[in-house]
Design an enzyme around this catalytic site. Structure first.
Site, mmCIF file in Angstrom:
data_model
loop_
_atom_site.group_PDB
_atom_site.id
_atom_site.type_symbol
_atom_site.label_atom_id
_atom_site.label_comp_id
_atom_site.label_asym_id
_atom_site.label_seq_id
_atom_site.Cartn_x
_atom_site.Cartn_y
_atom_site.Cartn_z
ATOM 1 N N LYS A 77 0.841 -1.215 0.000
ATOM 2 C CA LYS A 77 0.000 0.000 0.000
ATOM 3 C C LYS A 77 0.872 1.259 0.000
ATOM 4 C CE LYS A 77 -1.654 1.866 3.946
ATOM 5 N NZ LYS A 77 -1.462 3.318 4.046
ATOM 6 N N ASN A 78 1.901 1.264 0.853
ATOM 7 C CA ASN A 78 2.687 2.487 0.988
ATOM 8 C C ASN A 78 3.589 2.768 -0.211
ATOM 9 O OD1 ASN A 78 1.430 2.895 3.380
ATOM 10 N ND2 ASN A 78 3.208 2.472 4.687
ATOM 11 N N ARG B 7 -4.927 10.392 3.817
ATOM 12 C CA ARG B 7 -3.806 11.281 4.127
ATOM 13 C C ARG B 7 -2.767 11.288 3.010
ATOM 14 N NH1 ARG B 7 -0.381 13.767 7.808
ATOM 15 N NH2 ARG B 7 1.744 13.331 7.208
ATOM 16 N N CYS C 61 -5.187 8.190 8.918
ATOM 17 C CA CYS C 61 -5.242 7.451 10.178
ATOM 18 C C CYS C 61 -5.212 8.372 11.393
ATOM 19 C CB CYS C 61 -4.008 6.547 10.274
ATOM 20 S SG CYS C 61 -4.326 4.858 9.858
ATOM 21 N N ARG D 51 -0.645 14.727 12.802
ATOM 22 C CA ARG D 51 0.260 14.370 11.694
ATOM 23 C C ARG D 51 0.493 15.620 10.862
ATOM 24 N NH1 ARG D 51 -1.210 8.413 9.434
ATOM 25 N NH2 ARG D 51 0.844 8.528 8.528
ATOM 26 N N PRO D 52 1.380 16.482 11.342
ATOM 27 C CA PRO D 52 1.626 17.740 10.640
ATOM 28 C C PRO D 52 2.292 17.509 9.284
ATOM 29 C CG PRO D 52 3.182 17.480 12.452
ATOM 30 C CD PRO D 52 2.262 16.306 12.500
ATOM 31 N N ILE D 53 2.220 18.532 8.445
ATOM 32 C CA ILE D 53 2.875 18.410 7.142
ATOM 33 C C ILE D 53 3.862 19.554 6.935
ATOM 34 C CG2 ILE D 53 1.126 17.011 5.955
ATOM 35 C CD1 ILE D 53 0.002 19.639 4.835
ATOM 36 N N ASP D 54 4.348 20.100 8.083
ATOM 37 C CA ASP D 54 5.280 21.230 8.004
ATOM 38 C C ASP D 54 6.538 20.896 7.199
ATOM 39 O OD1 ASP D 54 5.564 19.456 10.250
ATOM 40 O OD2 ASP D 54 7.199 20.715 10.979
ATOM 41 N N LEU D 55 7.020 19.652 7.301
ATOM 42 C CA LEU D 55 8.257 19.295 6.583
ATOM 43 C C LEU D 55 8.020 19.287 5.074
ATOM 44 C CD1 LEU D 55 9.453 16.396 8.926
ATOM 45 C CD2 LEU D 55 10.264 18.766 8.907
ATOM 46 N N ASP E 19 4.461 0.563 12.028
ATOM 47 C CA ASP E 19 3.235 -0.068 11.522
ATOM 48 C C ASP E 19 3.078 -1.510 12.008
ATOM 49 O OD1 ASP E 19 2.578 2.226 10.227
ATOM 50 O OD2 ASP E 19 3.056 1.539 8.212
ATOM 51 N N ILE F 289 7.718 6.846 16.821
ATOM 52 C CA ILE F 289 7.392 7.555 15.580
ATOM 53 C C ILE F 289 6.118 8.399 15.714
ATOM 54 C CG2 ILE F 289 7.040 7.328 13.075
ATOM 55 C CD1 ILE F 289 9.789 6.288 14.069
ATOM 56 N N ARG G 177 -8.461 -0.334 4.118
ATOM 57 C CA ARG G 177 -7.527 0.637 3.522
ATOM 58 C C ARG G 177 -6.218 -0.041 3.128
ATOM 59 N NH1 ARG G 177 -5.741 4.458 7.381
ATOM 60 N NH2 ARG G 177 -4.430 4.951 5.629
HETATM 61 C C1 UD1 Z 1 4.282 6.765 6.281
HETATM 62 C C2 UD1 Z 1 3.423 5.543 6.066
HETATM 63 C C3 UD1 Z 1 2.862 5.042 7.391
HETATM 64 C C4 UD1 Z 1 4.004 4.833 8.391
HETATM 65 C C5 UD1 Z 1 4.884 6.071 8.496
HETATM 66 C C6 UD1 Z 1 6.116 5.860 9.356
HETATM 67 C C7 UD1 Z 1 2.519 5.903 3.857
HETATM 68 C C8 UD1 Z 1 1.330 6.133 3.020
HETATM 69 N N1 UD1 Z 1 2.331 5.900 5.183
HETATM 70 O O1 UD1 Z 1 3.421 7.781 6.815
HETATM 71 O O2 UD1 Z 1 2.191 3.806 7.156
HETATM 72 O O3 UD1 Z 1 3.437 4.572 9.660
HETATM 73 O O4 UD1 Z 1 5.340 6.460 7.181
HETATM 74 O O5 UD1 Z 1 6.867 4.798 8.889
HETATM 75 O O6 UD1 Z 1 3.609 5.668 3.358
HETATM 76 N N2 UD1 Z 1 5.992 14.554 10.731
HETATM 77 C C9 UD1 Z 1 6.083 15.881 11.050
HETATM 78 N N3 UD1 Z 1 5.982 16.792 10.029
HETATM 79 C C10 UD1 Z 1 5.818 16.418 8.730
HETATM 80 C C11 UD1 Z 1 5.754 15.049 8.432
HETATM 81 C C12 UD1 Z 1 5.847 14.128 9.453
HETATM 82 O O7 UD1 Z 1 6.232 16.256 12.215
HETATM 83 O O8 UD1 Z 1 5.735 17.301 7.855
HETATM 84 C C13 UD1 Z 1 6.066 13.548 11.828
HETATM 85 C C14 UD1 Z 1 4.742 12.779 11.959
HETATM 86 O O9 UD1 Z 1 3.799 13.476 12.728
HETATM 87 C C15 UD1 Z 1 5.191 11.490 12.611
HETATM 88 C C16 UD1 Z 1 6.585 11.281 12.018
HETATM 89 O O10 UD1 Z 1 7.008 12.546 11.510
HETATM 90 O O11 UD1 Z 1 5.276 11.656 13.991
HETATM 91 C C17 UD1 Z 1 6.626 10.233 10.915
HETATM 92 O O12 UD1 Z 1 5.821 10.633 9.855
HETATM 93 P P1 UD1 Z 1 6.110 10.223 8.338
HETATM 94 O O13 UD1 Z 1 7.388 9.481 8.230
HETATM 95 O O14 UD1 Z 1 5.952 11.468 7.534
HETATM 96 O O15 UD1 Z 1 4.909 9.245 8.055
HETATM 97 P P2 UD1 Z 1 3.914 9.288 6.842
HETATM 98 O O16 UD1 Z 1 4.634 9.591 5.588
HETATM 99 O O17 UD1 Z 1 2.735 10.093 7.210
#
Ligand code: UD1
Length: 420
Positions: A24-25, A94, A118, A123-127, A309, A331, A401
């Protein structure tokens, strides 16, 4: 329509062979990548999942032509005209965030709202946004929408991620492959799905080096063609069915998988007393018939560490093993919501902040429970397979999902499970 449930009569030992679905990922960012191709992308081994269907609906909304024949999905984005994704579609999943980098790379503009997904804490997207801004993207919020423009086009940049986010790394790659100049990502995520995405993009003419390491370099190219690609096997689904074998003291062969991506989970199965062997390129054999014990400690880390996961699945399995297991979740902030549902099945789990303690109990007993999220839901299925009596699991849309026909797969190896 009444809400569907999974109904399991526990206590049957699993035996047989399961062919593992595509990841899926991987499939989600790969479908987003198809937006960048001025040609046809043919993706084999695409699992039938509600999240993949949601990604296909986004592609349709962008005027891409999509079709599916069995597990092969074909996407043609040649005539893509739209660059707006509806709020409804963004909320469904997401991972719709990947489309941002891809749409911007293709058209230079994108209108979107915050994605859903989920419930694993904030789950911020600031990065993602910080990196795109460094690459020349202007982001303005208006009437609940984000308007992303690229007044001077997208250009390469040196990006150092504060955390090796999987999604942010993928989004940067998608925006960078057709950007002007070179992009460097430092502290990049190293998950196998990043490598899969880069392999596909490189087949389409991209120039990405270093995927799978912490430093990725992308040299922007003018445009991408289409390509044919097979999605990698799902390592979390592999771990799930291995846990199902473990908790039922069963014996399974997992075929069409990849043991290379499982190095963090194998030693834990062995510590618990399971025999695990690999053979050929793509087969894993697990035998859990010997007596098993709690593994002591499980700590989640970014790849190649123990995957977050897989944490809920191991929590379900260790709930029945003699001894105590301590889980440390590094995480996500809020990833123990399945613990209280497992406790309804008779488990003894206490969770506080990022730490959970599991006291193994002799047996679990069937009850009514609800999936809290995708892997938490799969953990309830795992526990239900071992629980005495009947377990009814609600909110199974979470499970759909990420698992293709979970009830058919488990029935084929001896479980008593149906959807009603
Ligand atoms: C992806 C996977 C998910 C897995 C996760 C960690 C997909 C579709 N999903 O999710 O199954 O559990 O990797 O292996 O591939 N964070 C920030 N700011 C950001 C982005 C992330 O603070 O802009 C934080 C998140 O809140 C979290 C951590 O970084 O605490 C890990 O997130 P990330 O690696 O981005 O996971 P996803 O890509 O959302």
């Amino acid at each position: 329509m009444a809400e569907q449930k999974l109904i399991i009569e526990g206590g049957r030992r699993l035996e047989g062979e399961i062919a593992v679905q595509g990841a899926k990922n991987s499939v989600l960012p790969l479908l987003a990548a198809a937006v960048l191709c001025k040609g046809t992308a043919v993706l084999h081994n695409c699992p039938r999942l509600s999240d993949a269907d949601a990604a296909l609906r986004i592609l349709n909304c962008l005027d891409c032509k999509c079709s599916r024949e069995m597990s092969t999905v074909t996407v043609n984005a040649e005539r893509m005209t739209s660059n707006e994704v509806s709020t409804q579609l963004m909320r469904e999943m997401r991972s719709s965030i990947f489309f941002l980098g891809a749409i911007l790379g293709r058209t230079g503009y994108c209108k979107w709202s915050m994605p859903g997904g989920c419930e694993l804490g904030p789950r911020p997207i600031d990065l993602h946004l910080g990196a795109l801004m460094k690459m020349g993207v202007d982001i303005k919020e208006e009437h609940g929408f984000m308007h992303c423009t690229t007044p001077k086009g997208i250009h390469g940049a040196k990006i150092s991620l504060a955390f090796p986010s999987v999604g942010a790394t993928e989004n940067i790659i998608l925006a960078a492959v057709t950007a002007k100049g070179e992009t460097e990502i430092h502290n990049a995520a190293r998950e196998p799905e990043i490598v899969d995405l880069s392999n596909f993009l490189n087949k389409c003419g991209a120039r990405i080096k270093g995927a799978g390491s912490g430093a990725i370099v992308i040299e922007g190219v003018k445009e991408l063609t289409g390509a044919e690609h097979s999605v990698i096997p799902d390592r979390i689904v592999t771990a799930t069915y291995m846990c199902c074998a473990g908790i039922t003291r069963g014996e399974l062969v997992l075929s069409k998988t990849s043991y290379r991506d499982m190095s963090a989970v194998f030693p834990i199965f062995e510590q618990m007393g399971c025999s695990v062997y690999t053979y050929g390129e793509d087969c894993i054999y697990i035998n859990a018939r010997k007596s098993m014990k709690a593994p002591g400690k499980i700590i989640t880390h970014v790849h190649p560490g123990f995957p977050t996961d897989a944490q809920p699945l191991f929590m379900a399995m260790t709930a029945t093993l003699p001894g105590t297991t301590v889980f440390v979740e590094n995480i996500f902030e809020n990833r123990f919501r399945h613990a209280s549902e497992l406790n309804r099945l008779g488990a003894r789990i206490g969770a506080e902040g990022r730490v959970a303690f599991v006291e193994g109990v002799g047996h679990l007993s069937g009850a009514e429970v609800e999936a809290t999220d995708l892997r938490g839901g799969a953990a309830l299925v795992t526990a239900g397979l071992a629980a005495e009596g009947v377990t009814r699991i609600g909110k199974i849309f979470h499970i759909d999902r990420g698992y293709e026909n979970i009830e058919d797969v488990l029935r084929s190896v001896g479980a008593s499970i149906k959807r009603n």
